[in-house]
Design a protein around this motif. Structure first.
Motif, PDB file in Angstrom:
ATOM      1  N   LEU A  78      18.930  16.050  10.865  1.00  0.00           N
ATOM      2  CA  LEU A  78      19.550  17.245  10.288  1.00  0.00           C
ATOM      3  C   LEU A  78      18.773  18.486  10.680  1.00  0.00           C
ATOM      4  O   LEU A  78      19.330  19.515  11.047  1.00  0.00           O
ATOM      5  N   ARG A  79      17.456  18.340  10.595  1.00  0.00           N
ATOM      6  CA  ARG A  79      16.589  19.470  10.927  1.00  0.00           C
ATOM      7  C   ARG A  79      16.721  19.856  12.398  1.00  0.00           C
ATOM      8  O   ARG A  79      16.656  21.022  12.748  1.00  0.00           O
ATOM      9  N   ALA A  80      16.908  18.825  13.241  1.00  0.00           N
ATOM     10  CA  ALA A  80      17.010  19.078  14.680  1.00  0.00           C
ATOM     11  C   ALA A  80      18.445  19.407  15.089  1.00  0.00           C
ATOM     12  O   ALA A  80      18.745  19.456  16.287  1.00  0.00           O
ATOM     13  N   ASN A  81      19.302  19.577  14.097  1.00  0.00           N
ATOM     14  CA  ASN A  81      20.711  19.901  14.352  1.00  0.00           C
ATOM     15  C   ASN A  81      21.378  18.854  15.238  1.00  0.00           C
ATOM     16  O   ASN A  81      22.009  19.170  16.243  1.00  0.00           O
ATOM     17  N   GLN A  82      21.195  17.584  14.853  1.00  0.00           N
ATOM     18  CA  GLN A  82      21.831  16.479  15.580  1.00  0.00           C
ATOM     19  C   GLN A  82      22.733  15.739  14.591  1.00  0.00           C
ATOM     20  O   GLN A  82      22.337  14.711  14.016  1.00  0.00           O
ATOM     21  N   PRO A  83      23.937  16.240  14.376  1.00  0.00           N
ATOM     22  CA  PRO A  83      24.791  15.685  13.330  1.00  0.00           C
ATOM     23  C   PRO A  83      25.162  14.212  13.523  1.00  0.00           C
ATOM     24  O   PRO A  83      25.237  13.450  12.552  1.00  0.00           O
ATOM     25  N   GLU A  84      25.347  13.791  14.775  1.00  0.00           N
ATOM     26  CA  GLU A  84      25.743  12.392  14.991  1.00  0.00           C
ATOM     27  C   GLU A  84      24.607  11.445  14.621  1.00  0.00           C
ATOM     28  O   GLU A  84      24.813  10.407  13.988  1.00  0.00           O
ATOM     29  N   GLU A  85      23.408  11.838  15.029  1.00  0.00           N
ATOM     30  CA  GLU A  85      22.229  11.024  14.705  1.00  0.00           C
ATOM     31  C   GLU A  85      22.045  10.975  13.188  1.00  0.00           C
ATOM     32  O   GLU A  85      21.746   9.919  12.613  1.00  0.00           O
ATOM     33  N   ALA A  86      22.229  12.108  12.539  1.00  0.00           N
ATOM     34  CA  ALA A  86      22.073  12.175  11.088  1.00  0.00           C
ATOM     35  C   ALA A  86      23.095  11.272  10.402  1.00  0.00           C
ATOM     36  O   ALA A  86      22.775  10.535   9.457  1.00  0.00           O
ATOM     37  N   GLN A  87      24.309  11.315  10.904  1.00  0.00           N
ATOM     38  CA  GLN A  87      25.371  10.501  10.315  1.00  0.00           C
ATOM     39  C   GLN A  87      25.055   9.012  10.479  1.00  0.00           C
ATOM     40  O   GLN A  87      25.205   8.211   9.549  1.00  0.00           O
ATOM     41  N   ASP A  88      24.614   8.649  11.676  1.00  0.00           N
ATOM     42  CA  ASP A  88      24.274   7.244  11.934  1.00  0.00           C
ATOM     43  C   ASP A  88      23.150   6.779  11.012  1.00  0.00           C
ATOM     44  O   ASP A  88      23.195   5.682  10.457  1.00  0.00           O
ATOM     45  N   ALA A  89      22.154   7.643  10.853  1.00  0.00           N
ATOM     46  CA  ALA A  89      21.020   7.285   9.986  1.00  0.00           C
ATOM     47  C   ALA A  89      21.480   7.114   8.542  1.00  0.00           C
ATOM     48  O   ALA A  89      21.000   6.234   7.827  1.00  0.00           O
TER      49      ALA A  89
END
Lengths: 337, 345
Positions: free
Chosen positions: B104-115
């Motif tokens: 989220l902090r790195a503005n990576q929404p897909e990665e955040a969603q997967d996590a």
């Protein structure tokens, strides 16, 4: 016309992307790190954290470990590294003000050292760390330096007269002190002083607590020896860069990071002090401590005025810090430093 | 002569028919499960390696529980193994949560969603295992709420406490998993009632902390005149004074749940100071370690949100941005110019 417009858009997009990737990668810089244990030591480990922090400020460090401090310093001087991590003793040869932080008897507690490091990490303090040639990017605690003796009956300065003391051959301050107490100077380096102490080639040696186990100096004190509980000085590790190699903003960030993390590194070195068994310590009588404080001041003044080893400004700063902590000290009224 | 020996061996095997094997399995099962409950649990409790305890739960859990096919249900041994195994899933969920925060902090929404998906999956696993541990506890000692069970030995008390904690954790994880494990929502109140059967002073304030945490999380659960926050604070202090700080961890979790973020920071700081001052209680090192992991996770959330990385080593009790250098003391620098630097060697 449309194709030209597309071409221009493409060129602009490509340059933006290239610019972005360059910013992400950061500017490549080399960092030579002296650590007696090389890449497996505490200092090199610390620089890995520093490297991670530096990447956020746009610098990508390539850190190289050195187990020989002299080589690290020479490589730095020869321009093989943009910055170097050295002990304050060696730093003094490059940057007299910063290297004088380890002046003998001038910092009497870890709290005082932390105050100095924190103050030097402020913008006003940072100006003192920048000379036309060198800029100090961080100061880290290496531990209080203690006197190890093979015979614990040697618990006063007069008894050191005639005793052989292992002394770093490039440490002019220590040489002056050894001569001052009438001891016999035995030249040594960081690689052999502990062995000389352990095998009896010398009667005494000075080192931080980490030497007790890591350099097996417990062997040298095991048969009736001990460690005098009086802080001779505070060893520090400092990051030195050539002025201009880094931006002022980076230098300030780096110093602040060091000060912010000081407590963490302080805990490591203080644990070394705590790990020395109580029975090994040699307590110094309060009256003797006062005498030694005066003696150390006398030697510091000589090293400042005659030998030009210590920096006048740093000694004043350290006296002010001591007097803030203990205003009743006699030297606070005299202000000789 | 060899032939005679072989014939004798065959005869012995035939004599050991299915009934005889069943008897032996049963005996083995009784010995193994009793040993696990009476010796393995207290031993593991005295160790401070939570990772090893979790691995033991995973490795030995099914083996221990399988003895229910040949003898009485080994509820006590199973309770301990399931709670340990649940802690493994809990650790995975926490890791996934931190990954999500970093993304989220790195503005990576897909990665955040997967996590987040991964986190919920692990929460569900943790909820099922803690839920199963709770069930085993109720089978061994009865469902809390009526009269208190007879806890004959210190090991019984330990297992009962672990079961109560497991009940509370089961619901917490199941809520985080959107109810995938289907843990009954009355479990926390039952656990709170069960906690009254344990001596609070003897158990380092954990029973009262557990009770107060439930009161805070279930609207209207607190008895008239009770102040759950005061209870939690008192329990935390009691635990810290004895070197078993699980109650402080429960307090911090409750503060975080209530959004009292400044109080969370203050409590983490107090916790860290206690760890410096008071050594861990030897007999219950694992519970203290579990408390540490919980507090560390709370601290890691703060650090990760603000810096992108978890709490640096040795920095538990401190927070990003707080350790700014002391105010500039210009009086120290007045008139200092420094000397000319020495020429380099």
């Amino acid at each position: 016309m449309r194709s030209l417009h597309r071409l221009i858009t493409l060129v602009v997009a490509c340059s933006t992307l290239l610019g972005a990737s360059a910013a992400l990668a950061g500017t490549a810089k080399s960092l030579c790190v002296y650590d007696p244990s090389g890449a497996n030591g505490d200092i090199f480990n610390l620089t890995k954290d520093f490297k991670a922090a530096a990447s956020a400020w746009g610098v990508d460090f390539n850190a190289k470990p050195y187990t020989d401090e002299k080589t690290a310093a020479e490589d730095f001087k020869a321009g093989k590294c943009d910055a170097v991590v050295l002990t304050s003793t060696r730093v003094r040869l490059f940057h007299k003000f910063a290297g004088s932080l380890e002046a003998m008897g001038a910092v009497t507690s870890y709290d005082q050292l932390q105050t100095v490091v924190q103050q030097l990490s402020t913008p006003a303090g940072g100006k003192l760390l920048k000379t036309p040639e060198y800029d100090v990017l961080g100061i880290y605690p290496g531990g209080a330096v203690w006197l190890y003796v093979r015979d614990r009956k040697v618990d006063t300065v007069p008894e050191l007269a005639g005793k052989r003391i292992a002394t770093l051959d490039y440490d002019d301050a220590a040489k002056t002190m050894v001569r001052h107490v009438g001891a016999s100077l035995v030249p040594a380096d960081l690689g052999n002083f502990a062995g000389m102490f352990n095998n009896g080639s010398v009667d005494a040696a000075y080192a931080p607590a980490i030497g007790y186990k890591a350099l097996e100096m417990h062997k040298g004190v095991s048969k009736g020896g001990g460690i005098a509980k009086y802080i001779l000085s505070h060893l520090t590790f400092q990051v030195v860069a050539k002025t201009g190699a880094f931006t002022d903003e980076f230098a300030q960030n780096a110093r602040k990071w060091g000060a912010d993390n000081f407590t963490r590194f302080r805990k490591v070195v203080e644990k070394g002090d705590q790990d020395i068994p109580k029975a090994v310590w040699i307590d110094i009588a309060a009256g003797d401590k006062e005498k030694y404080d005066a003696m150390f001041q006398e030697v510091r003044l000589r090293l400042r005025d005659e030998s030009k080893v210590y920096d006048k400004g740093m000694l004043t700063l350290l006296r002010r810090v001591r007097c803030k902590a203990e205003p009743a000290r006699a030297e606070c009224a005299e202000q000789k430093e | 002569m060899r032939l005679v020996n072989r014939l004798c061996a065959l005869g012995a095997l035939l004599a050991l028919g299915p009934g005889c094997r069943g008897f032996m399995y049963g005996q083995t099962g009784d010995v193994t499960t009793h040993f696990a409950a009476e010796h393995v649990t207290p031993f593991v409790m005295s160790t401070d390696d939570a990772e090893m305890a979790c691995a033991s739960g995973l490795a030995m859990g099914n083996f221990t529980m399988s003895f229910e096919r040949v003898t009485d249900r080994p509820n006590r041994a199973a309770l301990s193994a399931l709670a340990s195994a649940a802690s493994c899933a809990e650790a995975h969920a926490w890791e996934a949560e931190l990954r999500s925060l970093r993304a989220l902090r790195a503005n990576q929404p897909e990665e955040a969603q997967d996590a987040r998906v991964e986190e919920k999956r692990w929460h569900a696993v943790a909820a099922r295992r803690y839920g199963a541990a709770w069930t085993r506890m109720t089978q061994a000692f009865g469902t809390p709420g009526g009269t208190c069970p007879t806890l004959e030995t210190p090991e019984d008390e330990t297992l009962y406490l672990v079961g109560l904690i497991a009940g509370g954790q089961a619901v917490t994880h199941d809520r985080a998993a959107e109810g995938q494990a289907g843990i009954a929502l009355d479990v926390p109140r039952l656990a709170a009632r069960g906690s009254e059967c344990l001596d609070d002073a003897r158990w380092f304030g954990v029973p009262s902390a557990l009770r107060a945490a439930v009161w805070l999380s279930v609207p209207g659960a607190a008895p008239e005149g009770e102040d759950p926050w005061a209870r939690l604070a008192a329990a935390a202090e009691l635990g810290e004074s004895k070197g078993m700080r699980l109650a402080r961890a429960i307090q911090i979790e409750s503060l975080a749940a209530a959004g009292r973020l400044e109080d969370v920071r203050a409590a983490i700081k107090t916790y860290a100071e206690s760890r410096e001052k008071t050594p861990t209680h030897g007999a219950f090192a694992l519970l203290d370690q579990n408390g540490l992991l919980l507090v560390q996770q709370m601290s890691d959330r703060i650090w990760t949100r603000e810096t992108g990385h978890r709490t640096p080593l040795g920095a538990l009790g401190t927070f990003p941005g707080v350790a700014a250098p002391a105010t500039e003391d210009t009086s120290l620098f007045e008139g200092l110019g420094g000397d000319t630097p020495a020429s380099a060697p």
